[in-house]
Motif scaffolding. Structure first.
Motif, PDB file in Angstrom:
ATOM      1  N   MET A   1       3.317   8.029   8.471  1.00  0.00           N
ATOM      2  CA  MET A   1       3.462   9.231   7.663  1.00  0.00           C
ATOM      3  C   MET A   1       4.911   9.707   7.607  1.00  0.00           C
ATOM      4  SD  MET A   1       2.026  11.521   5.768  1.00  0.00           S
ATOM      5  CE  MET A   1       0.272  11.570   6.020  1.00  0.00           C
ATOM      6  N   MET A   2       5.642   9.545   8.740  1.00  0.00           N
ATOM      7  CA  MET A   2       6.997  10.081   8.846  1.00  0.00           C
ATOM      8  C   MET A   2       7.988   9.003   9.265  1.00  0.00           C
ATOM      9  SD  MET A   2       8.215  13.292  11.229  1.00  0.00           S
ATOM     10  CE  MET A   2       6.956  14.333  10.479  1.00  0.00           C
ATOM     11  N   ALA A  83       7.345   9.274   1.123  1.00  0.00           N
ATOM     12  CA  ALA A  83       6.781   9.678  -0.164  1.00  0.00           C
ATOM     13  C   ALA A  83       5.556   8.831  -0.519  1.00  0.00           C
ATOM     14  CB  ALA A  83       7.842   9.574  -1.262  1.00  0.00           C
ATOM     15  N   GLY A  84       5.617   7.540  -0.217  1.00  0.00           N
ATOM     16  CA  GLY A  84       4.499   6.660  -0.540  1.00  0.00           C
ATOM     17  C   GLY A  84       3.249   7.007   0.227  1.00  0.00           C
ATOM     18  N   THR A  85       3.412   7.281   1.513  1.00  0.00           N
ATOM     19  CA  THR A  85       2.248   7.620   2.336  1.00  0.00           C
ATOM     20  C   THR A  85       1.664   8.960   1.922  1.00  0.00           C
ATOM     21  OG1 THR A  85       3.316   6.448   4.157  1.00  0.00           O
ATOM     22  CG2 THR A  85       1.416   7.806   4.697  1.00  0.00           C
ATOM     23  N   LEU A  86       2.526   9.915   1.625  1.00  0.00           N
ATOM     24  CA  LEU A  86       2.044  11.225   1.181  1.00  0.00           C
ATOM     25  C   LEU A  86       1.308  11.098  -0.150  1.00  0.00           C
ATOM     26  CD1 LEU A  86       1.866  14.249   1.572  1.00  0.00           C
ATOM     27  CD2 LEU A  86       4.117  14.474   0.496  1.00  0.00           C
ATOM     28  N   ALA A  87       1.832  10.280  -1.056  1.00  0.00           N
ATOM     29  CA  ALA A  87       1.155  10.069  -2.341  1.00  0.00           C
ATOM     30  C   ALA A  87      -0.204   9.417  -2.131  1.00  0.00           C
ATOM     31  CB  ALA A  87       2.029   9.211  -3.250  1.00  0.00           C
ATOM     32  N   TYR A 184     -12.306  -0.325   6.695  1.00  0.00           N
ATOM     33  CA  TYR A 184     -11.165  -0.659   5.848  1.00  0.00           C
ATOM     34  C   TYR A 184      -9.892  -0.265   6.581  1.00  0.00           C
ATOM     35  CZ  TYR A 184      -8.142  -0.615   1.662  1.00  0.00           C
ATOM     36  OH  TYR A 184      -7.145  -0.826   0.749  1.00  0.00           O
ATOM     37  N   ALA A 185      -9.200  -1.239   7.169  1.00  0.00           N
ATOM     38  CA  ALA A 185      -7.982  -0.986   7.945  1.00  0.00           C
ATOM     39  C   ALA A 185      -6.768  -1.430   7.146  1.00  0.00           C
ATOM     40  CB  ALA A 185      -8.042  -1.735   9.272  1.00  0.00           C
ATOM     41  N   VAL A 186      -5.718  -0.585   7.157  1.00  0.00           N
ATOM     42  CA  VAL A 186      -4.492  -0.892   6.429  1.00  0.00           C
ATOM     43  C   VAL A 186      -3.292  -0.666   7.347  1.00  0.00           C
ATOM     44  CG1 VAL A 186      -3.084  -0.408   4.394  1.00  0.00           C
ATOM     45  CG2 VAL A 186      -5.564  -0.100   4.290  1.00  0.00           C
ATOM     46  N   ALA A 187      -2.412  -1.642   7.408  1.00  0.00           N
ATOM     47  CA  ALA A 187      -1.150  -1.499   8.137  1.00  0.00           C
ATOM     48  C   ALA A 187      -0.115  -0.968   7.153  1.00  0.00           C
ATOM     49  CB  ALA A 187      -0.715  -2.848   8.700  1.00  0.00           C
ATOM     50  N   VAL A 188       0.407   0.243   7.431  1.00  0.00           N
ATOM     51  CA  VAL A 188       1.371   0.884   6.537  1.00  0.00           C
ATOM     52  C   VAL A 188       2.729   0.943   7.228  1.00  0.00           C
ATOM     53  CG1 VAL A 188       1.951   2.986   5.297  1.00  0.00           C
ATOM     54  CG2 VAL A 188      -0.427   2.260   5.443  1.00  0.00           C
ATOM     55  N   ASN A 189       3.761   0.412   6.581  1.00  0.00           N
ATOM     56  CA  ASN A 189       5.087   0.332   7.205  1.00  0.00           C
ATOM     57  C   ASN A 189       4.965  -0.208   8.627  1.00  0.00           C
ATOM     58  OD1 ASN A 189       5.960   1.611   4.849  1.00  0.00           O
ATOM     59  ND2 ASN A 189       6.011   3.633   5.793  1.00  0.00           N
ATOM     60  N   PRO A 190       4.288  -1.333   8.824  1.00  0.00           N
ATOM     61  CA  PRO A 190       3.906  -1.748  10.172  1.00  0.00           C
ATOM     62  C   PRO A 190       5.066  -2.251  11.028  1.00  0.00           C
ATOM     63  CG  PRO A 190       3.381  -3.471   8.609  1.00  0.00           C
ATOM     64  CD  PRO A 190       3.828  -2.289   7.797  1.00  0.00           C
ATOM     65  N   ASP A 191       4.927  -2.044  12.343  1.00  0.00           N
ATOM     66  CA  ASP A 191       5.857  -2.676  13.268  1.00  0.00           C
ATOM     67  C   ASP A 191       5.511  -4.167  13.309  1.00  0.00           C
ATOM     68  OD1 ASP A 191       3.695  -3.046  15.077  1.00  0.00           O
ATOM     69  OD2 ASP A 191       4.132  -1.150  16.089  1.00  0.00           O
ATOM     70  N   PRO A 192       6.405  -5.008  13.819  1.00  0.00           N
ATOM     71  CA  PRO A 192       6.160  -6.462  13.782  1.00  0.00           C
ATOM     72  C   PRO A 192       4.839  -6.879  14.429  1.00  0.00           C
ATOM     73  CG  PRO A 192       8.457  -6.032  14.302  1.00  0.00           C
ATOM     74  CD  PRO A 192       7.761  -4.705  14.337  1.00  0.00           C
ATOM     75  N   ASP A 207       3.859  -1.638   2.557  1.00  0.00           N
ATOM     76  CA  ASP A 207       5.162  -1.246   3.099  1.00  0.00           C
ATOM     77  C   ASP A 207       5.916  -0.413   2.066  1.00  0.00           C
ATOM     78  OD1 ASP A 207       7.634  -1.027   4.350  1.00  0.00           O
ATOM     79  OD2 ASP A 207       7.455  -3.004   5.273  1.00  0.00           O
ATOM     80  N   PHE A 208       5.919   0.902   2.269  1.00  0.00           N
ATOM     81  CA  PHE A 208       6.585   1.797   1.335  1.00  0.00           C
ATOM     82  C   PHE A 208       8.097   1.790   1.540  1.00  0.00           C
ATOM     83  CE2 PHE A 208       2.370   4.102   1.819  1.00  0.00           C
ATOM     84  CZ  PHE A 208       1.821   3.442   0.740  1.00  0.00           C
ATOM     85  N   ARG A 209       8.561   1.136   2.585  1.00  0.00           N
ATOM     86  CA  ARG A 209       9.998   1.036   2.810  1.00  0.00           C
ATOM     87  C   ARG A 209      10.654   0.131   1.786  1.00  0.00           C
ATOM     88  NH1 ARG A 209       9.032  -0.589   9.006  1.00  0.00           N
ATOM     89  NH2 ARG A 209       7.597  -1.931   7.822  1.00  0.00           N
ATOM     90  N   THR A 210       9.867  -0.683   1.096  1.00  0.00           N
ATOM     91  CA  THR A 210      10.412  -1.590   0.093  1.00  0.00           C
ATOM     92  C   THR A 210      10.396  -0.986  -1.307  1.00  0.00           C
ATOM     93  OG1 THR A 210       8.253  -2.611  -0.336  1.00  0.00           O
ATOM     94  CG2 THR A 210       9.593  -3.565   1.431  1.00  0.00           C
ATOM     95  N   GLY A 211       9.944   0.253  -1.419  1.00  0.00           N
ATOM     96  CA  GLY A 211       9.956   0.926  -2.709  1.00  0.00           C
ATOM     97  C   GLY A 211       8.672   0.806  -3.481  1.00  0.00           C
TER      98      GLY A 211
END
Length: 257
Positions: A1-2, A83-87, A184-192, A207-211
């Protein structure tokens, strides 16, 4: 989220207000990084974290803690929300779903973040309070790892949710127990480590870090009872709304671990 850990930014805000020294803040940052990297493999790290997690607030009044949480969120955290996670969270809310934040941070901070973002509520680490003052001890365990999974199961029971039709989002491998409890599991901006685990288990990776835009993600209609997002310090949990409006979770009904 942050971007970063909410508890770290909270500590930064306290340091700015002279509650911590700069040395304390550096030590805290090191401990948080070590916890995030090692806690899934070293039980002692979790045990040590539990013993000191909220000791620094011993003697504080609850109302002062809540005020500081509000000030520091607005000052240091609001602009660091992905922003991606909030959206994505907003998509679930717009679809009539309920959204909870589940975090290892103090539940007071979790509630402020949830309120500021328009989420349904929050579950977090609970500090013992006597006569409106923190004792420095925890109620139950640190909200981490298996404790998050237990909290979600308890919340689902209280809200009448079918976890097989719920979803969970996380950025940390430490949240594998939580991710494993839902359909339903989703890895968001996951660590390695979580990225590897997600690939092994066939979990979706975002991965919202990629835009990439959250708005391009379709909400699975077959999973119509909920969603959960979680990480270590910014761990978030989300569940979908039942067709009748449920009672808002409170400290008496939500898991207090």
């Amino acid at each position: 989220m942050m971007q970063g850990a909410s508890i770290y930014y909270f500590a930064r805000g306290l340091a700015k207000r002279k509650y911590f020294t700069s040395t304390d803040l550096l030590r805290f940052a090191y401990q948080q990084a070590r916890f995030r990297l090692l806690a899934s493999e070293h039980a002692g790290t979790v045990s040590n974290a539990k013993s000191t997690a909220l000791a620094f607030i011993a003697g504080w009044r609850v109302e002062d803690m809540e005020r500081l949480c509000e000030e520091i969120f607005d000052e240091l955290m609001a602009d660091r929300i992905w922003a991606g996670t909030l959206a994505l969270a907003q998509l679930h809310l717009d679809a009539g779903q309920r959204v909870w934040l589940v975090t290892a941070a103090p539940v007071e901070l979790g509630r402020i973040i949830a309120a500021r973002l328009g989420l349904t509520g929050a579950i977090g680490t609970v500090a013992e309070v006597k006569e409106g003052v923190y004792t420095g001890r925890l109620v139950g365990d640190l909200m981490h790892g298996p404790e998050k999974a237990s909290a979600i199961r308890a919340l689902a029971l209280a809200e009448g949710l079918d976890l097989t039709r719920c979803a969970a989002y996380s950025d940390s491998v430490n949240d594998t127990p939580m991710l494993s409890t839902v359909g339903y599991a989703v890895a968001v901006n996951p660590d390695p480590a979580l990225r590897r685990e997600a690939r092994k288990r066939g979990w979706e990776i975002r991965d919202f870090r990629t835009g990439r835009k959250a708005a391009k993600i379709a909400i699975p209609t077959a999973l119509a009872t909920g969603v959960v997002i979680g990480g270590f310090a910014t761990a978030t949990a989300m569940r979908k709304r039942r067709r009748r409006t449920p009672t808002q979770p409170t400290p008496d009904t939500a898991p207090q671990a």
